[in-house]
Design an enzyme around this catalytic site. Structure first.
Site, PDB file in Angstrom:
ATOM      1  CB  CYS A 157      44.976  51.572  50.656  1.00  0.00           C
ATOM      2  SG  CYS A 157      46.770  51.564  50.889  1.00  0.00           S
ATOM      3  CG  ASP A 162      50.830  46.352  44.319  1.00  0.00           C
ATOM      4  OD1 ASP A 162      51.476  45.400  44.784  1.00  0.00           O
ATOM      5  OD2 ASP A 162      50.086  46.249  43.325  1.00  0.00           O
ATOM      6  CB  CYS A 200      47.515  43.800  50.182  1.00  0.00           C
ATOM      7  SG  CYS A 200      47.193  44.883  51.600  1.00  0.00           S
ATOM      8  CG  ASP A 201      47.018  45.955  45.663  1.00  0.00           C
ATOM      9  OD1 ASP A 201      46.493  46.144  46.770  1.00  0.00           O
ATOM     10  OD2 ASP A 201      47.251  46.871  44.867  1.00  0.00           O
ATOM     11  CD  GLU A 221      49.176  48.612  40.957  1.00  0.00           C
ATOM     12  OE1 GLU A 221      49.556  49.462  41.791  1.00  0.00           O
ATOM     13  OE2 GLU A 221      48.340  47.733  41.209  1.00  0.00           O
ATOM     14  CB  SER A 257      47.376  52.084  41.691  1.00  0.00           C
ATOM     15  OG  SER A 257      46.759  52.184  42.950  1.00  0.00           O
TER      16      SER A 257
END
EC number: 4.2.1.9
Length: 612
Positions: free
Chosen positions: A193, A81, A122-123, A489, A515
């Protein structure tokens, strides 16, 4: 007792051809009596949270084989992302969740696998795999790649992350040298992250849902301890197969573990730790796959009684995921919630008979097990790397200060109400969401002038061009699941408001999403979205909007008669952006938009359209 699903293709004379193909993959005679366990990996060199996963599927596979199973690995896609942010690439992020869910279903059902180990990070990958696991309802264990270490630089007294790099880059007062230093320092290692962004939030929630092992959400990607999570996941998958197929124990199935109480636990954790608003979207989607009647009203109810017990970047610069782990990880937060009477402790997990048993063993303030204490001392090495399990650094001590530490007790909560809230009003009849953990208390009630933008691109241009002034409420619409399509986002608009010094002087409302790195008075998921006839599409420049977080309301201060007149006019024109957008929408995105629901339904497919 249920038969192995895999017998469909491994037993009987008529399956000689299928067995011949299985043999070509390396299976022997004795393997046809064993469970076939799919390993859904998500390795890619595009994403730092997945770049280190290449060999980890085979690590799990060898452990499955040692425990008596047959392991077969396949891969899914994964979108970063952060790299897709700020351009049309972000249109593909949320739709990729559905592609991931479908791809796992396709592979597992096409080959009649008996169980799954989901290697995500991840996302959209964890949510997509979670949706698939609940859709398939066969034994599953989740194990993620783990969080990135926080960045370090002499130019800052706190740990860095992606958002820091974005904010300084947009700040005209920062030198090119400072921007370059932040860029090189913000993301030093492999892993998701380093703050409580969407990826880490979702990996933490798999612990609360009972579908992953303790430490899954907080153990650093670089730390040697994380290897044990992968090894244990392989062994556990075989154990769950034995319990279900060998003993007829259907309590191990994901829908029986991730039941209504478990979803309440997951959302309670999310609120307490100030997780990403995206988790609301994903939990609603997962609940629909599990056929659990958990919706936005339940989230609203929980948000009013659950306190905020943990603050992590982007909500506070002092703490990152490595600090959450040092404070005992997710089971320490769950332990504090349990002692506050805010958690269902009678639900089962894949690793423990009940959440109460798991807390007793894994909460650092309750257990005397030195191995558990040592596990949660795993810390960062501060060495840039893309290699998993590459360091074995330990903190000298644990953070068990529940009065002023990273994780707080209910009595010492950061705030009495948690880090997420659902707002309702005439501008969002079906609700919208705000991450209150990132909102300064001085603007919990905010009245401002609407400044309309028909796309994120236009909003970014307007903010950087100084069109937005103190007291404005930036409205970004036609960015929902249908309208975008893909529900982009809005990290760049919120970051640029900060860099312009407007972080506490403006608000932002959108039918898009944010985000996990977003903070400030940023309200998303406005439902119905503009493209579906939502009232956000009726707002005009200069209209007054009142946001009242304590009373969970958001209203356009325009008369009902005026709104009705505007709606009639918009119906005549059609629910489309007033200004043309230079946006190329592919056939794949059009197909997604055709079936997408608004955010209050999790932006999942409208099954009514499929069922006729």
């Amino acid at each position: 007792m249920p038969d192995y699903r895999s017998k469909t293709s491994t037993h009987g004379r008529n399956m000689a051809g299928a067995r011949a193909l299985w043999r070509a993959t390396g299976m022997k005679d004795e393997d046809f009596k064993k469970p076939i366990i799919a390993i859904a990996n998500s390795f890619t060199q595009f994403v730092p949270g997945h770049v280190h996963l290449k060999d980890l599927g085979q690590l799990v596979a060898r452990e499955i084989e040692k425990a008596g199973g047959v392991a077969k690995e396949f891969n899914t896609i994964a979108v970063d992302d952060g790299i897709a942010m700020g351009h049309d690439g972000m249109l593909y992020s949320l739709p990729s969740r559905e592609i991931i869910a479908d791809s796992v279903e396709y592979m597992v059902n096409a080959h009649c696998a008996d169980a799954i180990v989901c290697i995500s990070n991840c996302d959209k990958i964890t949510p997509g795999m979670l949706m698939a696991a609940l859709r398939l309802n066969i034994p599953v264990v989740f194990v993620s790649g783990g969080p990135m270490e926080a960045g370090k630089t002499k130019l800052a007294s706190h740990g860095l992350d992606l958002v820091d790099a974005m904010v300084v880059a947009a700040d005209d007062s920062c030198s090119d040298e400072k921007v370059a230093e932040y860029e090189r320092s913000a993301c030093p290692t492999c892993g998701s992250c380093s703050g409580m962004f969407t990826a880490n939030s979702m990996n933490c929630l798999t612990e609360a849902l009972g579908l992953s092992l303790p430490g899954n959400g907080s153990t650093l990607a670089t730390h040697a301890d994380r290897e044990q999570l992968f090894l244990r996941a392989g062994r556990l998958a075989v154990e769950l197969c034995q319990r279900y197929y060998g003993e007829g124990d259907d309590s191990v199935l994901p829908r029986n573990i991730a039941n209504f109480k478990a979803f309440e636990n997951a959302m309670t954790l999310d609120i307490a730790m100030g997780g990403s608003t995206n988790t609301i979207l994903h939990l609603l989607a997962a609940a629909q796959e599990a056929e659990v009647p958990f919706d936005l009203r339940d989230i609203d109810r929980l948000s009013r009684k659950v306190p905020q017990l943990c603050k992590v970047a982007p909500n506070i610069q002092k703490y990152h995921m490595e600090d959450v782990h040092r404070a005992g990880g997710i089971f320490s937060i769950l332990g504090e919630l349990a002692r506050g009477g805010l958690l269902h402790t009678d639900v089962a997990t894949v690793h423990s008979p009940s959440m109460a048993d798991a807390i007793a063993r894994w909460d650092i303030t309750q257990t005397r097990d030195e191995a558990v204490h040592t596990f949660f001392k795993a810390g960062p090495a501060g060495i840039p790397t893309q290699t998993a399990f590459s360091q074995n650094t330990r903190w000298p001590s644990l953070d068990d200060d529940r009065a002023e530490g990273c994780i707080r007790s209910v009595e010492h909560a950061y705030s009495k109400e948690g880090g997420l809230a659902v707002l309702y009003g005439n501008i969002a009849l079906d609700g919208c969401v705000v991450k209150t953990a990132g909102v300064d208390e001085s603007i919990h009630v905010f009245e401002g002038r609407a400044k309309i933008f028909e796309s994120q691109d236009a909003a970014v241009k307007g903010i950087l061009g100084d069109e937005v002034k103190a007291g404005d409420i930036v409205i970004i619409r036609y960015e929902g699941p249908k309208g975008g399509p893909g529900m982009q986002e809005m990290l760049y608009p919120t970051s640029y408001l900060k860099s312009k010094g407007l972080g506490k002087q403006c608000a932002l409302l959108t039918d898009g999403r944010f985000s996990g790195g977003t903070s400030g008075l940023s309200i998303g998921h406005a439902s119905p979205e503009a493209a579906a006839g939502g009232a956000i599409g009726l707002v005009q420049d200069g209209d007054k909007v009142l946001i009242d977080i304590p009373n969970r309301s958001i209203n356009l201060l325009v008369s009902d008669e005026e709104l009705a007149a505007r709606r009639a006019e918009q119906d005549r024109k059609g629910w489309k952006p007033a200004a043309p957008r230079a946006r190329r929408v592919s056939t794949a995105l059009k197909a997604y938009a055709l079936l997408a629901t608004s955010a209050d339904k999790g932006a999942v497919r409208n099954k009514a359209l499929l069922d006729g």
